[in-house]
Design a protein around this motif. Sequence first.
Motif, mmCIF file in Angstrom:
data_model
loop_
_atom_site.group_PDB
_atom_site.id
_atom_site.type_symbol
_atom_site.label_atom_id
_atom_site.label_comp_id
_atom_site.label_asym_id
_atom_site.label_seq_id
_atom_site.Cartn_x
_atom_site.Cartn_y
_atom_site.Cartn_z
ATOM 1 N N MET A 1 0.862 -1.192 0.222
ATOM 2 C CA MET A 1 -0.132 -0.138 -0.024
ATOM 3 C C MET A 1 0.940 1.329 -0.033
ATOM 4 O O MET A 1 1.881 1.470 0.696
ATOM 5 C CB MET A 1 -0.953 -0.037 1.288
ATOM 6 C CG MET A 1 -1.747 1.110 1.435
ATOM 7 S SD MET A 1 -2.853 1.130 2.846
ATOM 8 C CE MET A 1 -4.023 -0.042 2.419
ATOM 9 N N ASP A 2 0.550 2.055 -0.754
ATOM 10 C CA ASP A 2 1.509 3.352 -1.147
ATOM 11 C C ASP A 2 0.895 4.241 0.121
ATOM 12 O O ASP A 2 -0.278 4.201 0.847
ATOM 13 C CB ASP A 2 1.530 4.007 -2.169
ATOM 14 C CG ASP A 2 0.405 4.623 -2.834
ATOM 15 O OD1 ASP A 2 -0.640 5.053 -2.044
ATOM 16 O OD2 ASP A 2 -0.266 4.344 -3.687
ATOM 17 N N ALA A 3 1.650 5.127 0.520
ATOM 18 C CA ALA A 3 1.572 6.150 1.392
ATOM 19 C C ALA A 3 0.160 7.011 1.290
ATOM 20 O O ALA A 3 -0.645 7.379 2.152
ATOM 21 C CB ALA A 3 2.706 7.205 1.805
ATOM 22 N N GLU A 4 -0.152 7.449 0.064
ATOM 23 C CA GLU A 4 -1.474 8.229 -0.003
ATOM 24 C C GLU A 4 -2.740 7.324 0.236
ATOM 25 O O GLU A 4 -3.757 7.654 0.924
ATOM 26 C CB GLU A 4 -1.435 8.787 -1.630
ATOM 27 C CG GLU A 4 -2.687 9.556 -1.892
ATOM 28 C CD GLU A 4 -2.654 10.019 -3.199
ATOM 29 O OE1 GLU A 4 -3.857 10.556 -3.785
ATOM 30 O OE2 GLU A 4 -1.578 10.211 -3.723
ATOM 31 N N LYS A 5 -2.651 6.197 -0.291
ATOM 32 C CA LYS A 5 -3.944 5.048 -0.100
ATOM 33 C C LYS A 5 -3.786 4.766 1.453
ATOM 34 O O LYS A 5 -4.949 4.860 2.069
ATOM 35 C CB LYS A 5 -3.429 3.790 -0.952
ATOM 36 C CG LYS A 5 -3.935 4.050 -2.090
ATOM 37 C CD LYS A 5 -4.032 2.457 -3.005
ATOM 38 C CE LYS A 5 -4.461 2.777 -4.420
ATOM 39 N NZ LYS A 5 -4.922 1.585 -4.865
ATOM 40 N N HIS A 6 -2.690 4.790 2.204
ATOM 41 C CA HIS A 6 -2.800 4.597 3.532
ATOM 42 C C HIS A 6 -3.353 5.635 4.404
ATOM 43 O O HIS A 6 -4.237 5.582 5.204
ATOM 44 C CB HIS A 6 -1.066 4.228 4.077
ATOM 45 C CG HIS A 6 -1.089 4.218 5.694
ATOM 46 N ND1 HIS A 6 -1.562 3.172 6.168
ATOM 47 C CD2 HIS A 6 -0.694 5.178 6.553
ATOM 48 C CE1 HIS A 6 -1.325 3.417 7.471
ATOM 49 N NE2 HIS A 6 -0.794 4.531 7.932
ATOM 50 N N GLN A 8 -5.557 7.907 3.164
ATOM 51 C CA GLN A 8 -6.910 7.989 2.604
ATOM 52 C C GLN A 8 -7.713 6.879 3.757
ATOM 53 O O GLN A 8 -8.622 7.149 4.089
ATOM 54 C CB GLN A 8 -7.232 7.539 1.358
ATOM 55 C CG GLN A 8 -6.589 8.730 0.414
ATOM 56 C CD GLN A 8 -6.558 8.464 -1.089
ATOM 57 O OE1 GLN A 8 -6.889 7.100 -1.387
ATOM 58 N NE2 GLN A 8 -6.485 9.397 -1.902
ATOM 59 N N GLU A 9 -7.224 5.442 3.573
ATOM 60 C CA GLU A 9 -7.674 4.485 4.601
ATOM 61 C C GLU A 9 -7.633 4.964 6.029
ATOM 62 O O GLU A 9 -8.836 4.681 6.713
ATOM 63 C CB GLU A 9 -7.021 3.221 4.241
ATOM 64 C CG GLU A 9 -7.668 2.164 4.983
ATOM 65 C CD GLU A 9 -9.147 1.416 4.329
ATOM 66 O OE1 GLU A 9 -9.491 0.468 5.147
ATOM 67 O OE2 GLU A 9 -9.547 2.219 3.291
ATOM 68 N N LYS A 10 -6.731 5.471 6.292
ATOM 69 C CA LYS A 10 -6.567 6.015 7.879
ATOM 70 C C LYS A 10 -7.831 7.081 8.073
ATOM 71 O O LYS A 10 -8.480 6.782 9.075
ATOM 72 C CB LYS A 10 -5.589 6.570 8.045
ATOM 73 C CG LYS A 10 -5.218 6.992 9.498
ATOM 74 C CD LYS A 10 -3.926 7.700 9.815
ATOM 75 C CE LYS A 10 -3.808 8.398 11.112
ATOM 76 N NZ LYS A 10 -2.522 9.139 11.553
ATOM 77 N N LEU A 13 -11.346 5.015 8.097
ATOM 78 C CA LEU A 13 -11.495 4.402 9.224
ATOM 79 C C LEU A 13 -11.765 5.300 10.435
ATOM 80 O O LEU A 13 -12.685 5.063 11.199
ATOM 81 C CB LEU A 13 -10.183 3.546 9.559
ATOM 82 C CG LEU A 13 -10.173 2.251 8.721
ATOM 83 C CD1 LEU A 13 -8.943 1.718 8.811
ATOM 84 C CD2 LEU A 13 -11.404 1.413 8.893
ATOM 85 N N ASN A 14 -11.062 6.275 10.495
ATOM 86 C CA ASN A 14 -11.145 7.249 11.619
ATOM 87 C C ASN A 14 -12.752 8.023 11.723
ATOM 88 O O ASN A 14 -13.311 7.923 12.574
ATOM 89 C CB ASN A 14 -10.205 8.456 11.567
ATOM 90 C CG ASN A 14 -10.045 9.051 12.781
ATOM 91 O OD1 ASN A 14 -10.161 8.424 13.921
ATOM 92 N ND2 ASN A 14 -9.567 10.308 12.775
ATOM 93 N N ARG A 15 -13.219 8.210 10.423
ATOM 94 C CA ARG A 15 -14.413 8.800 10.131
ATOM 95 C C ARG A 15 -15.582 7.728 10.589
ATOM 96 O O ARG A 15 -16.745 7.972 11.360
ATOM 97 C CB ARG A 15 -14.999 9.120 8.688
ATOM 98 C CG ARG A 15 -14.220 10.695 8.475
ATOM 99 C CD ARG A 15 -14.816 11.155 7.092
ATOM 100 N NE ARG A 15 -14.840 10.265 6.054
ATOM 101 C CZ ARG A 15 -13.904 10.183 5.404
ATOM 102 N NH1 ARG A 15 -12.799 11.075 5.439
ATOM 103 N NH2 ARG A 15 -13.660 9.297 4.244
ATOM 104 N N ALA A 16 -15.288 6.557 10.118
ATOM 105 C CA ALA A 16 -16.352 5.299 10.485
ATOM 106 C C ALA A 16 -16.167 4.924 12.003
ATOM 107 O O ALA A 16 -17.382 4.672 12.404
ATOM 108 C CB ALA A 16 -15.986 4.132 9.492
ATOM 109 N N LEU A 17 -15.237 5.295 12.650
ATOM 110 C CA LEU A 17 -15.045 5.025 13.952
ATOM 111 C C LEU A 17 -15.318 6.325 14.943
ATOM 112 O O LEU A 17 -14.674 6.346 15.883
ATOM 113 C CB LEU A 17 -13.793 4.247 14.443
ATOM 114 C CG LEU A 17 -13.790 3.185 13.720
ATOM 115 C CD1 LEU A 17 -12.091 2.627 13.999
ATOM 116 C CD2 LEU A 17 -14.512 2.096 14.393
ATOM 117 N N ASP A 18 -16.059 7.247 14.186
ATOM 118 C CA ASP A 18 -16.267 8.503 15.110
ATOM 119 C C ASP A 18 -15.161 9.229 15.795
ATOM 120 O O ASP A 18 -14.886 9.390 16.863
ATOM 121 C CB ASP A 18 -17.380 8.243 16.364
ATOM 122 C CG ASP A 18 -18.794 7.785 15.634
ATOM 123 O OD1 ASP A 18 -19.036 8.073 14.654
ATOM 124 O OD2 ASP A 18 -19.341 6.971 16.265
#
Length: 64
Positions: A1-6, A8-10, A13-18
């Motif tokens: 996984m490249d840094a940009e995708k990392h 974006q995923e972070k 997930l942060n939004r999904a976990l409030d």
Amino acid sequence: MDAEKHLQEKERLNRALDRKLSEAVSDLEGVMKKYNLEARPGIAFDLFRHTIEVQHMKRFNLPE
């Protein structure tokens, strides 16, 4: 996984976990340390997948 995708995923997930991603990661790191999974990521992945499967089976009252 490249840094940009990392990143974006972070954020996803942060939004999904409030905005509690760091707490969730810390909790999971504690589980990994407790069961000595830090050096065995394959087993850790299998354990987490199994846990999700058990949760789904319970939801539908299926035997484990």
